[in-house]
Design a protein around this motif. Structure first.
Motif, PDB file in Angstrom:
ATOM      1  N   TRP A   1      73.979 -38.482  58.390  1.00  0.00           N
ATOM      2  CA  TRP A   1      73.362 -39.807  58.281  1.00  0.00           C
ATOM      3  C   TRP A   1      74.185 -40.848  59.042  1.00  0.00           C
ATOM      4  CZ3 TRP A   1      69.185 -42.422  57.452  1.00  0.00           C
ATOM      5  CH2 TRP A   1      69.216 -43.724  56.961  1.00  0.00           C
ATOM      6  N   PHE A   2      75.509 -40.768  58.910  1.00  0.00           N
ATOM      7  CA  PHE A   2      76.379 -41.690  59.642  1.00  0.00           C
ATOM      8  C   PHE A   2      76.267 -41.460  61.151  1.00  0.00           C
ATOM      9  CE2 PHE A   2      80.508 -42.693  61.576  1.00  0.00           C
ATOM     10  CZ  PHE A   2      80.661 -44.015  61.185  1.00  0.00           C
ATOM     11  N   ALA A   3      76.224 -40.191  61.559  1.00  0.00           N
ATOM     12  CA  ALA A   3      76.098 -39.891  62.985  1.00  0.00           C
ATOM     13  C   ALA A   3      74.758 -40.365  63.535  1.00  0.00           C
ATOM     14  CB  ALA A   3      76.269 -38.388  63.213  1.00  0.00           C
ATOM     15  N   LEU A   4      73.706 -40.246  62.736  1.00  0.00           N
ATOM     16  CA  LEU A   4      72.391 -40.689  63.192  1.00  0.00           C
ATOM     17  C   LEU A   4      72.351 -42.198  63.391  1.00  0.00           C
ATOM     18  CD1 LEU A   4      69.388 -40.027  63.751  1.00  0.00           C
ATOM     19  CD2 LEU A   4      68.975 -40.349  61.304  1.00  0.00           C
ATOM     20  N   LEU A   5      72.999 -42.934  62.492  1.00  0.00           N
ATOM     21  CA  LEU A   5      72.964 -44.391  62.583  1.00  0.00           C
ATOM     22  C   LEU A   5      73.915 -44.946  63.634  1.00  0.00           C
ATOM     23  CD1 LEU A   5      72.765 -45.395  58.805  1.00  0.00           C
ATOM     24  CD2 LEU A   5      70.908 -45.173  60.460  1.00  0.00           C
ATOM     25  N   THR A   6      74.905 -44.164  64.034  1.00  0.00           N
ATOM     26  CA  THR A   6      75.872 -44.657  65.027  1.00  0.00           C
ATOM     27  C   THR A   6      75.688 -43.966  66.372  1.00  0.00           C
ATOM     28  OG1 THR A   6      77.480 -43.054  64.170  1.00  0.00           O
ATOM     29  CG2 THR A   6      77.582 -45.300  63.302  1.00  0.00           C
ATOM     30  N   LEU A   7      75.939 -42.670  66.409  1.00  0.00           N
ATOM     31  CA  LEU A   7      75.850 -41.938  67.671  1.00  0.00           C
ATOM     32  C   LEU A   7      74.421 -41.632  68.069  1.00  0.00           C
ATOM     33  CD1 LEU A   7      78.775 -39.418  67.088  1.00  0.00           C
ATOM     34  CD2 LEU A   7      78.850 -41.728  68.041  1.00  0.00           C
ATOM     35  N   GLY A   8      73.500 -41.712  67.132  1.00  0.00           N
ATOM     36  CA  GLY A   8      72.104 -41.450  67.474  1.00  0.00           C
ATOM     37  C   GLY A   8      71.456 -42.564  68.254  1.00  0.00           C
ATOM     38  N   HIS A   9      72.096 -43.723  68.312  1.00  0.00           N
ATOM     39  CA  HIS A   9      71.568 -44.863  69.074  1.00  0.00           C
ATOM     40  C   HIS A   9      72.656 -45.338  70.032  1.00  0.00           C
ATOM     41  CE1 HIS A   9      69.296 -44.738  65.284  1.00  0.00           C
ATOM     42  NE2 HIS A   9      68.276 -45.169  65.996  1.00  0.00           N
ATOM     43  N   LEU A  10      73.013 -44.453  70.963  1.00  0.00           N
ATOM     44  CA  LEU A  10      74.105 -44.792  71.875  1.00  0.00           C
ATOM     45  C   LEU A  10      73.768 -46.004  72.730  1.00  0.00           C
ATOM     46  CD1 LEU A  10      75.210 -41.217  73.024  1.00  0.00           C
ATOM     47  CD2 LEU A  10      76.310 -42.707  71.369  1.00  0.00           C
ATOM     48  N   GLY A  11      72.511 -46.152  73.062  1.00  0.00           N
ATOM     49  CA  GLY A  11      72.141 -47.294  73.892  1.00  0.00           C
ATOM     50  C   GLY A  11      72.263 -48.617  73.173  1.00  0.00           C
ATOM     51  N   ARG A  12      72.213 -48.586  71.827  1.00  0.00           N
ATOM     52  CA  ARG A  12      72.304 -49.818  71.055  1.00  0.00           C
ATOM     53  C   ARG A  12      73.712 -50.076  70.542  1.00  0.00           C
ATOM     54  NH1 ARG A  12      67.066 -48.878  67.092  1.00  0.00           N
ATOM     55  NH2 ARG A  12      65.570 -48.268  68.714  1.00  0.00           N
ATOM     56  N   ALA A  13      74.652 -49.193  70.847  1.00  0.00           N
ATOM     57  CA  ALA A  13      75.994 -49.347  70.295  1.00  0.00           C
ATOM     58  C   ALA A  13      76.648 -50.639  70.763  1.00  0.00           C
ATOM     59  CB  ALA A  13      76.859 -48.148  70.674  1.00  0.00           C
ATOM     60  N   SER A  14      76.495 -50.957  72.048  1.00  0.00           N
ATOM     61  CA  SER A  14      77.133 -52.169  72.552  1.00  0.00           C
ATOM     62  C   SER A  14      76.508 -53.418  71.954  1.00  0.00           C
ATOM     63  CB  SER A  14      77.024 -52.204  74.074  1.00  0.00           C
ATOM     64  OG  SER A  14      75.655 -52.131  74.475  1.00  0.00           O
ATOM     65  N   SER A  15      75.186 -53.399  71.788  1.00  0.00           N
ATOM     66  CA  SER A  15      74.535 -54.571  71.196  1.00  0.00           C
ATOM     67  C   SER A  15      74.834 -54.683  69.708  1.00  0.00           C
ATOM     68  CB  SER A  15      73.019 -54.490  71.418  1.00  0.00           C
ATOM     69  OG  SER A  15      72.492 -53.312  70.813  1.00  0.00           O
ATOM     70  N   ALA A  16      75.008 -53.546  69.032  1.00  0.00           N
ATOM     71  CA  ALA A  16      75.323 -53.592  67.607  1.00  0.00           C
ATOM     72  C   ALA A  16      76.755 -54.036  67.358  1.00  0.00           C
ATOM     73  CB  ALA A  16      75.084 -52.227  66.970  1.00  0.00           C
ATOM     74  N   GLY A  17      77.638 -53.803  68.308  1.00  0.00           N
ATOM     75  CA  GLY A  17      78.999 -54.298  68.175  1.00  0.00           C
ATOM     76  C   GLY A  17      80.000 -53.298  67.664  1.00  0.00           C
ATOM     77  N   TYR A  18      79.601 -52.079  67.349  1.00  0.00           N
ATOM     78  CA  TYR A  18      80.558 -51.102  66.850  1.00  0.00           C
ATOM     79  C   TYR A  18      80.943 -50.138  67.969  1.00  0.00           C
ATOM     80  CZ  TYR A  18      76.225 -48.412  66.260  1.00  0.00           C
ATOM     81  OH  TYR A  18      75.025 -47.799  66.460  1.00  0.00           O
TER      82      TYR A  18
END
Length: 386
Positions: free
Chosen positions: A319-336
């Motif tokens: 679940w943690f991997a899906l919410l973080t690494l599953g959206h690699l394109g949004r990582a920079s916009s999310a800030g983490y």
């Protein structure tokens, strides 16, 4: 012949001593989790104690429908320890032994009242401390209704004592006889079918895997949900709590620091695996003497059961991997940072495997392993947003 009034005292002493022994065993089993609780909730422990009497005190300031709901909730909260410990206070083996004895109903009621009082009296001390804290603070809403608030709190404890007594008395009651179904087929002679080891060895791999899964379900999954076993509910609550903590942690609400949710997620993740492995180990110890004569590779099944204790933790990590690494394109916009998320996942996986595999550790060593893993996970998680 019914036991006389003078012979009630041995039964009462037996129940009281059994309750004391149950409490000693509970405290001994609870000691291994004390470090986790102090780590996760030590800073707010005083606040939690102060909140014990708050519903009863606050009920005096509300209209009677709301006050009645708060009063009933306070009473149920006071009776919750007896309900949770009912299997320890009155084990099934003791029930099977006591039910055929000519013990009067009056003696059983007196014993249930006394055993419930053993739990309620220490709880009353905690309620008294909580009430004293609120009376010392003396808020404006409490001043006009202080006598009524204290009476409501005492009344909720008394009602909790009554409910606790009813819980124990209901457990002592003789169960009703099972009713046979009208269309039940007539009994037939039972012919056991014992599979030979040669046939089991010649079976295909999918069939053996399906058989092992069936045995795991019958011997490990179902017992955790039956016969008043709370392991299934406990693991479900821990799993849902860990999933929710990770979701709120990554959602990052402004009202709560993200580190707090990271700490909660790490604590629940490690507790999930630790408690699950402990439950599986206890079930294996219970089954090993009986299963020694079974024509099945029981050690392989036990090994599979130990590995299955990792599945809830793996679900949380997925679940943690899906919410973080599953959206690699949004990582920079999310800030983490995805690098920190990867490190968190790797260390969490290593910690999960260590809890399952390091079985020769002492109790203190296991507590140290879990606590150190929680601290390191919190430290890594605190860097997720940097």
């Amino acid at each position: 012949m019914i036991l006389s009034a003078n012979s009630l005292s041995p039964y009462l002493r037996f129940r009281v001593r059994m309750a004391h022994q149950a409490m000693v065993q509970f405290v001994a089993s609870f000691a291994s989790s004390l470090g986790y609780i102090m780590l996760g909730f030590g800073q707010v422990l005083v606040g939690l104690i102060a909140c014990l009497a708050l519903p009863g005190l606050f009920a005096a300031t509300r209209p009677w429908p709301q006050a009645l709901g708060l009063f009933a909730g306070q009473a149920l909260l006071a009776s919750a320890p007896v309900w949770l410990l009912r299997k320890r206070l009155l084990p099934e083996q003791v029930l099977l032994w006591c039910r055929p004895l000519p013990i009067p109903a009056r003696g059983q009621w007196i014993a249930s009242i006394a055993v419930a009082g053993i739990i309620i009296v220490p709880l009353s001390m905690a309620y008294a401390l909580s009430t004293a804290i609120w009376l010392y603070q003396w808020p404006d809403w409490l001043r006009p209704v202080a006598p009524q608030a204290v009476l409501l709190t005492a009344g909720s404890l008394l009602l909790g004592w009554i409910v606790s007594t009813l819980v124990l008395a209901r457990r002592c009651r003789m169960p009703a006889a099972a009713r046979l179904h009208a269309h039940r087929p007539p009994p037939a002679p039972y012919v056991p079918r014992v599979p030979s080891l040669q046939r089991m060895a010649a079976a295909s791999l999918p069939r053996r895997a399906w058989t092992a899964l069936h045995h795991w379900r019958q011997l490990f999954w179902l017992p955790f949900w039956r016969a008043e076993n709370v392991v299934g509910i406990q693991q479900t609550v821990l799993l849902l709590g860990a999933l929710l903590s990770i979701a709120v942690w990554l959602w990052r609400p402004p009202s709560v620091p993200p580190t707090l949710w990271a700490a909660n997620a790490a604590l629940l993740l490690m507790l999930l695996t630790d408690r699950g492995d402990k439950a599986v180990t206890e079930q294996i110890a219970l089954l090993r003497p009986v299963a020694a004569a079974w024509p099945v590779p029981i050690e392989n099944l036990f090994r599979f059961a130990r590995i299955s204790a990792l599945l809830p933790g793996l679900a949380v990590m997925a679940w943690f991997a899906l919410l973080t690494l599953g959206h690699l394109g949004r990582a920079s916009s999310a800030g983490y940072s995805t690098t920190v998320a990867t490190v968190w996942l790797c260390f969490a996986g290593v910690a999960q495997v260590a809890v399952i595999s390091l079985r020769r550790l002492s109790v203190n060593g296991r507590v140290g392993l879990v606590i150190s893993s929680i601290i390191i996970l919190i430290a890594i998680g605190s860097e997720l947003w940097n």
